[in-house]
Motif scaffolding. Sequence first.
Motif, short mmCIF file in Angstrom:
data_model
loop_
_atom_site.label_atom_id
_atom_site.label_comp_id
_atom_site.label_asym_id
_atom_site.label_seq_id
_atom_site.Cartn_x
_atom_site.Cartn_y
_atom_site.Cartn_z
N PHE A 194 9.88 -44.49 8.27
CA PHE A 194 8.53 -43.58 7.91
C PHE A 194 7.31 -43.84 7.27
O PHE A 194 6.84 -44.90 7.00
CB PHE A 194 9.48 -43.07 6.40
CG PHE A 194 10.62 -42.46 6.44
CD1 PHE A 194 10.88 -41.08 6.90
CD2 PHE A 194 11.79 -43.41 6.64
CE1 PHE A 194 12.35 -40.83 7.89
CE2 PHE A 194 13.51 -43.10 6.75
CZ PHE A 194 13.36 -41.37 7.34
N THR A 195 6.37 -43.53 7.69
CA THR A 195 5.24 -43.73 7.83
C THR A 195 3.90 -42.53 7.01
O THR A 195 4.47 -41.39 7.26
CB THR A 195 4.67 -43.80 9.02
OG1 THR A 195 4.49 -43.04 9.71
CG2 THR A 195 5.31 -44.91 10.11
N CYS A 196 2.65 -42.52 7.21
CA CYS A 196 2.12 -40.97 6.47
C CYS A 196 1.76 -40.60 7.56
O CYS A 196 2.37 -41.18 9.29
CB CYS A 196 0.50 -41.77 5.85
SG CYS A 196 -0.88 -42.29 7.15
N PHE A 241 2.06 -38.53 -1.86
CA PHE A 241 1.58 -40.09 -1.04
C PHE A 241 -0.02 -40.35 -0.41
O PHE A 241 -0.66 -39.04 -0.96
CB PHE A 241 3.09 -39.60 0.01
CG PHE A 241 4.27 -39.05 0.16
CD1 PHE A 241 5.41 -39.96 -0.30
CD2 PHE A 241 3.97 -38.20 0.60
CE1 PHE A 241 6.44 -39.61 -0.20
CE2 PHE A 241 5.66 -37.93 1.30
CZ PHE A 241 7.05 -38.44 0.68
N ARG A 293 7.28 -33.16 1.02
CA ARG A 293 7.81 -34.35 -0.16
C ARG A 293 8.85 -33.61 -0.92
O ARG A 293 9.80 -34.74 -1.28
CB ARG A 293 5.97 -34.91 -1.01
CG ARG A 293 6.72 -35.21 -2.49
CD ARG A 293 6.61 -36.84 -2.26
NE ARG A 293 6.58 -37.30 -3.41
CZ ARG A 293 7.88 -37.28 -4.47
NH1 ARG A 293 8.59 -37.19 -4.59
NH2 ARG A 293 7.71 -38.15 -5.62
N CYS A 307 -1.82 -42.72 1.19
CA CYS A 307 -1.60 -44.13 2.22
C CYS A 307 -3.09 -45.10 2.48
O CYS A 307 -4.42 -44.21 2.41
CB CYS A 307 -1.69 -43.63 3.59
SG CYS A 307 -2.31 -44.86 5.29
N ARG A 357 1.92 -47.61 8.02
CA ARG A 357 3.33 -47.86 6.43
C ARG A 357 2.45 -48.69 5.48
O ARG A 357 3.52 -48.32 4.25
CB ARG A 357 4.26 -49.28 7.58
CG ARG A 357 4.84 -48.78 8.37
CD ARG A 357 5.50 -50.03 9.80
NE ARG A 357 6.14 -48.92 10.67
CZ ARG A 357 5.25 -49.47 12.07
NH1 ARG A 357 4.17 -49.46 11.94
NH2 ARG A 357 5.89 -48.44 12.63
N TRP A 402 1.95 -46.72 2.80
CA TRP A 402 1.93 -45.16 1.75
C TRP A 402 2.81 -46.01 0.73
O TRP A 402 3.36 -46.68 0.83
CB TRP A 402 2.36 -44.49 2.86
CG TRP A 402 3.38 -44.68 3.36
CD1 TRP A 402 4.27 -45.29 3.89
CD2 TRP A 402 5.02 -44.45 2.32
NE1 TRP A 402 6.04 -44.54 4.14
CE2 TRP A 402 6.62 -44.49 3.14
CE3 TRP A 402 4.78 -43.76 1.33
CZ2 TRP A 402 7.42 -44.25 2.71
CZ3 TRP A 402 6.35 -44.28 0.64
CH2 TRP A 402 7.86 -43.93 1.56
N LEU A 432 6.08 -37.09 5.14
CA LEU A 432 5.59 -38.27 5.35
C LEU A 432 6.43 -38.41 7.24
O LEU A 432 6.92 -36.79 7.48
CB LEU A 432 6.85 -38.61 5.06
CG LEU A 432 7.36 -39.95 3.78
CD1 LEU A 432 8.09 -40.76 3.13
CD2 LEU A 432 5.92 -40.95 4.12
#
Length: 88
Positions: free
Chosen positions: A21-23, A37, A66, A39, A28, A30, A55
Amino acid sequence: MSDDEMMATVRIEDRTDRWRFTCPNGHRSWEPTNHHFWCAKCARQDGVDGAFHNLRDRRDGELLPRKEVRLLTPVGPYDCDLDRRGSA
């Protein structure tokens, strides 16, 4: 299907989940906040706000809002579950 079954579970201190899971920009770095979230890599860029609301799941490229992400820490759920319970 229940709300919990429709939600993606992200263990925020788990290395595998941090790779998955990333922005939205693929970083990564975040962190969760109360209702969105943030980052660090995005925030370091000129003219870019580090805050975001989705995400990216690198498994299928899907952006997860979210409200559809259940964040877990070693001591239990993060704030999103608490948000749904309402205020006192």
